[in-house]
Design a protein around this motif. Sequence first.
Motif, PDB file in Angstrom:
ATOM      1  N   SER A 108       0.749  -1.107  -0.081  1.00 39.01           N
ATOM      2  CA  SER A 108      -0.008   0.055  -0.200  1.00 39.01           C
ATOM      3  C   SER A 108       0.813   1.239   0.016  1.00 39.01           C
ATOM      4  CB  SER A 108      -0.901   0.128   1.041  1.00 39.01           C
ATOM      5  OG  SER A 108      -1.704  -0.962   1.108  1.00 39.01           O
ATOM      6  N   LEU A 109       1.903   1.199   0.739  1.00 38.68           N
ATOM      7  CA  LEU A 109       2.684   2.461   0.901  1.00 38.68           C
ATOM      8  C   LEU A 109       3.951   2.545  -0.076  1.00 38.68           C
ATOM      9  CD1 LEU A 109       3.261   2.610   4.635  1.00 38.68           C
ATOM     10  CD2 LEU A 109       1.558   3.927   3.469  1.00 38.68           C
ATOM     11  N   LEU A 110       4.637   1.274  -0.192  1.00 44.79           N
ATOM     12  CA  LEU A 110       5.997   1.388  -1.120  1.00 44.79           C
ATOM     13  C   LEU A 110       5.342   1.213  -2.698  1.00 44.79           C
ATOM     14  CD1 LEU A 110       8.449  -0.913   0.799  1.00 44.79           C
ATOM     15  CD2 LEU A 110       8.314   1.547   0.602  1.00 44.79           C
ATOM     16  N   LYS A 111       4.399   0.757  -3.081  1.00 44.66           N
ATOM     17  CA  LYS A 111       4.109   0.468  -4.611  1.00 44.66           C
ATOM     18  C   LYS A 111       3.770   1.839  -5.294  1.00 44.66           C
ATOM     19  CE  LYS A 111       1.092  -2.233  -7.768  1.00 44.66           C
ATOM     20  NZ  LYS A 111       0.654  -0.941  -8.535  1.00 44.66           N
ATOM     21  N   PRO A 112       2.946   2.670  -4.629  1.00 47.89           N
ATOM     22  CA  PRO A 112       2.847   4.134  -5.303  1.00 47.89           C
ATOM     23  C   PRO A 112       3.960   4.739  -5.110  1.00 47.89           C
ATOM     24  CG  PRO A 112       1.124   3.674  -3.526  1.00 47.89           C
ATOM     25  CD  PRO A 112       1.890   2.374  -3.372  1.00 47.89           C
ATOM     26  N   PHE A 113       4.881   4.540  -4.032  1.00 48.95           N
ATOM     27  CA  PHE A 113       6.143   5.496  -4.199  1.00 48.95           C
ATOM     28  C   PHE A 113       7.260   4.937  -5.361  1.00 48.95           C
ATOM     29  CE2 PHE A 113      10.555   5.835  -2.917  1.00 48.95           C
ATOM     30  CZ  PHE A 113      10.626   7.307  -2.845  1.00 48.95           C
ATOM     31  N   ILE A 114       7.196   3.756  -5.697  1.00 48.72           N
ATOM     32  CA  ILE A 114       7.784   3.175  -6.434  1.00 48.72           C
ATOM     33  C   ILE A 114       7.573   3.745  -8.081  1.00 48.72           C
ATOM     34  CG2 ILE A 114       9.094   1.017  -7.745  1.00 48.72           C
ATOM     35  CD1 ILE A 114       8.794  -0.202  -4.876  1.00 48.72           C
ATOM     36  N   GLU A 115       6.237   3.442  -8.118  1.00 45.80           N
ATOM     37  CA  GLU A 115       5.770   3.690  -9.463  1.00 45.80           C
ATOM     38  C   GLU A 115       5.834   5.330  -9.790  1.00 45.80           C
ATOM     39  OE1 GLU A 115       1.788   1.988  -9.505  1.00 45.80           O
ATOM     40  OE2 GLU A 115       2.615   0.023  -9.975  1.00 45.80           O
ATOM     41  N   SER A 116       5.646   6.064  -8.558  1.00 48.89           N
ATOM     42  CA  SER A 116       5.889   7.485  -8.895  1.00 48.89           C
ATOM     43  C   SER A 116       7.228   7.853  -9.216  1.00 48.89           C
ATOM     44  CB  SER A 116       5.567   8.169  -7.558  1.00 48.89           C
ATOM     45  OG  SER A 116       6.489   8.093  -6.524  1.00 48.89           O
ATOM     46  N   ARG A 117       8.142   7.040  -9.171  1.00 50.60           N
ATOM     47  CA  ARG A 117       9.472   7.274  -9.758  1.00 50.60           C
ATOM     48  C   ARG A 117       9.923   6.463 -10.853  1.00 50.60           C
ATOM     49  NH1 ARG A 117       8.569  10.181  -5.863  1.00 50.60           N
ATOM     50  NH2 ARG A 117       9.858  10.992  -4.320  1.00 50.60           N
ATOM     51  N   SER A 118       8.769   6.135 -11.573  1.00 54.77           N
ATOM     52  CA  SER A 118       8.857   5.089 -12.910  1.00 54.77           C
ATOM     53  C   SER A 118       9.878   5.917 -13.778  1.00 54.77           C
ATOM     54  CB  SER A 118       7.608   5.003 -13.526  1.00 54.77           C
ATOM     55  OG  SER A 118       6.937   6.268 -13.880  1.00 54.77           O
ATOM     56  N   GLY A 119      10.011   7.158 -13.906  1.00 55.00           N
ATOM     57  CA  GLY A 119      10.987   7.840 -14.814  1.00 55.00           C
ATOM     58  C   GLY A 119      12.234   7.602 -14.658  1.00 55.00           C
ATOM     59  N   PHE A 120      12.506   7.327 -13.399  1.00 55.74           N
ATOM     60  CA  PHE A 120      13.853   7.148 -13.160  1.00 55.74           C
ATOM     61  C   PHE A 120      14.347   5.700 -12.924  1.00 55.74           C
ATOM     62  CE2 PHE A 120      12.573  11.044 -11.103  1.00 55.74           C
ATOM     63  CZ  PHE A 120      13.229  12.034 -11.552  1.00 55.74           C
ATOM     64  N   ILE A 121      12.984   4.731 -12.916  1.00 60.01           N
ATOM     65  CA  ILE A 121      13.476   3.452 -12.842  1.00 60.01           C
ATOM     66  C   ILE A 121      12.854   2.513 -13.923  1.00 60.01           C
ATOM     67  CG2 ILE A 121      12.800   0.907 -11.551  1.00 60.01           C
ATOM     68  CD1 ILE A 121      12.035   3.065  -8.969  1.00 60.01           C
ATOM     69  N   ASP A 122      13.819   1.649 -14.572  1.00 62.74           N
ATOM     70  CA  ASP A 122      13.358   1.053 -15.816  1.00 62.74           C
ATOM     71  C   ASP A 122      12.486   0.160 -15.618  1.00 62.74           C
ATOM     72  OD1 ASP A 122      15.686   2.254 -17.288  1.00 62.74           O
ATOM     73  OD2 ASP A 122      17.054   0.945 -16.784  1.00 62.74           O
ATOM     74  N   ASN A 123      12.407  -0.606 -14.524  1.00 67.89           N
ATOM     75  CA  ASN A 123      11.434  -1.594 -14.257  1.00 67.89           C
ATOM     76  C   ASN A 123      10.834  -1.614 -12.930  1.00 67.89           C
ATOM     77  OD1 ASN A 123       9.779  -3.915 -14.603  1.00 67.89           O
ATOM     78  ND2 ASN A 123      11.202  -5.157 -15.540  1.00 67.89           N
ATOM     79  N   PRO A 124       9.704  -0.595 -12.955  1.00 69.83           N
ATOM     80  CA  PRO A 124       9.124  -0.854 -11.301  1.00 69.83           C
ATOM     81  C   PRO A 124       8.655  -2.128 -10.703  1.00 69.83           C
ATOM     82  CG  PRO A 124       8.127   1.204 -12.675  1.00 69.83           C
ATOM     83  CD  PRO A 124       9.067   0.087 -13.500  1.00 69.83           C
ATOM     84  N   LEU A 125       8.118  -2.926 -11.628  1.00 65.30           N
ATOM     85  CA  LEU A 125       7.616  -4.311 -11.222  1.00 65.30           C
ATOM     86  C   LEU A 125       8.810  -5.057 -10.716  1.00 65.30           C
ATOM     87  CD1 LEU A 125       5.577  -6.292 -11.140  1.00 65.30           C
ATOM     88  CD2 LEU A 125       6.030  -7.111 -13.261  1.00 65.30           C
ATOM     89  N   LEU A 126      10.113  -4.847 -11.445  1.00 68.17           N
ATOM     90  CA  LEU A 126      11.154  -5.644 -10.720  1.00 68.17           C
ATOM     91  C   LEU A 126      11.470  -5.310  -9.400  1.00 68.17           C
ATOM     92  CD1 LEU A 126      13.643  -7.754 -11.205  1.00 68.17           C
ATOM     93  CD2 LEU A 126      14.761  -5.698 -12.251  1.00 68.17           C
ATOM     94  N   LEU A 127      11.483  -4.114  -9.112  1.00 68.89           N
ATOM     95  CA  LEU A 127      11.808  -3.340  -7.707  1.00 68.89           C
ATOM     96  C   LEU A 127      10.419  -3.854  -6.595  1.00 68.89           C
ATOM     97  CD1 LEU A 127      14.175  -1.824  -6.579  1.00 68.89           C
ATOM     98  CD2 LEU A 127      12.714   0.223  -6.933  1.00 68.89           C
ATOM     99  N   GLU A 128       9.526  -3.714  -7.113  1.00 69.64           N
ATOM    100  CA  GLU A 128       8.225  -4.314  -6.304  1.00 69.64           C
ATOM    101  C   GLU A 128       8.379  -5.614  -5.832  1.00 69.64           C
ATOM    102  OE1 GLU A 128       5.280  -0.989  -8.577  1.00 69.64           O
ATOM    103  OE2 GLU A 128       4.984  -3.220  -8.882  1.00 69.64           O
TER     104      GLU A 128
END
Length: 562
Positions: free
Chosen positions: A438-458
């Motif tokens: 609930s907390l980290l997923k929105p944060f990671i996806e909000s940084r999608s411009g800096f992260i090539d693959n948000p799903l991998l990090l999640e």
Amino acid sequence: MTELDIVTFLVYIAGLLALGILYSSQIKNTKDMFAAGESSPWWLAGISGHMAMFTSGTFVVWGGIAFRQGLVGVSILMMIGISAWMAAFTIAARWKASGAVTPAEYIENRFGHAAVHFYSWVSTTFRMIDVGIALYAVSVILSALITVPEGHFLAGRNGETISVYWAIVICGFAMVLVSAAGGLWAVLMADVIQFVVLTVSVLIVIPLLLNEVGGIKSFIDNAPERFFIPYSREFPPLFLVGWIIIHFFKIGGQWAFVQRFLCVSSKQDAKKAALLFGLLFIVSPIFWMLPPMMYRIIDSNANSEKAFILACQSVLPPGMLGLIAASMFAATASTVNSQINVFAGAFSREIYGKIARFKSSEKSMLLFGRFVSLLLGLIVISIAVLIPSLGGAENVVLHLTGMLVTPIVLPSIWSLFSRKIGLSSVIATFGVSIGGMSLLKPFIESRSGFIDNPLLLEIWIIGIILPVSVLLWFEFTGSTKSISCSRVRAIKDSAEKVPSLSKAGRLRHFLISGYVFSTGLVILIIAVLNEQGRKVLLIAASALILAVVVINFRLLKDKFGD
């Protein structure tokens, strides 16, 4: 599809229903219903586990990736085979050694009755959504193939093919009735039959497609750049490692797969079943993904999700497309039936059966189990019907699988090795992971411009690191005083071998031989009726019929002597 295709498909569905009805007479108690009497051969459990991982999504999702990115689709699926081998050497025998008949019974013995309720409701909710999407996916494929007369009540919006909603209802009820009537035995037997049909169908398509693209050299020369590299920017090596870990936990702890370790007669057989499961997933993706990969050469602008079925449609003669559709239906049926059976077992044996005021007998629990199977089936059908209105369901499931499989199943796996894992650790692991999502997923996806693959990090942070960290904390700080393992009993391997042609064995042997022989005859008839691909079809039909004759001859020779 032609009339011959539709006849082939409907005959196959009728055969599955007949299988469930036949095995319903063999079910005497809940142990037969949900654990196959703990007498399933290891090879049967291994093939069934392999097929339980299958859905139409294997061809739609990973087939689409194979169409776009080539060997990447193969490598992702092969990682599941490595996961199964890891489970074989570490977990499979421990599940059998627990002495439980169902996974829910182990949870009851190990964590208490409250944990059974927790696992039953959480796991059922999670898996029913997943299964509903699988049913929807195969129904979409079938609805694109099955034509109906204009104005027919089964027609969809285009007026030419069957409505996806009617396809969901018809396919859903066919799958559910098999599970409700015949229990795990029917599921196991259907899995073997489906495995044969699927394998033969794909092996027929491959040489026909190779001929269509001009041979192996032409296929390689005309493939896109990096088409034969096993990873990509979207799916890098780190993703493949994470995929292995996630599926190691999934195979080792998800109830439908655990049931395959419990339904055999010994710890050694549980290990052998998992090894076979892994071997099949190492080898078979090469064949499954070749059709969409080759179709990229034929039509590079095709819809990637439909690449597999379009590849089949482009080269198969009338009749064989119906067999392919039946095999895709069968693959999804395996998953649907496996999940329904295992959760019906949990609700009937460990919840209904433990409520004192019911004073439940084996007969009443068996009837209740069949009722729950039908009820869960209706829920799956309802979810599948609602999928179009939810939008992006496949992407949601991919995220849920990556992030929630581990927190749901890892505590029960960990408890096979440690006495410090109790109900509080089960709830804490799930709660922390839900909070993290609930907390980290929105944060990671909000940084999608800096992260090539948000799903991998999640997947790595929420799906692996968080739940493992919680359980490590309990392992180092917990106490064994509050954990009672007295009801978890060890069992010894049976020294007795089940006769190869016992009464139950003869029935299994007769059914498998009959279905394989019938499949060979169907392919032979299709070859006679069509000139297209006749040589390949005749070879496949002859191989199936000859295999049945040789195996039966050897078994009869062993039984009666020279």
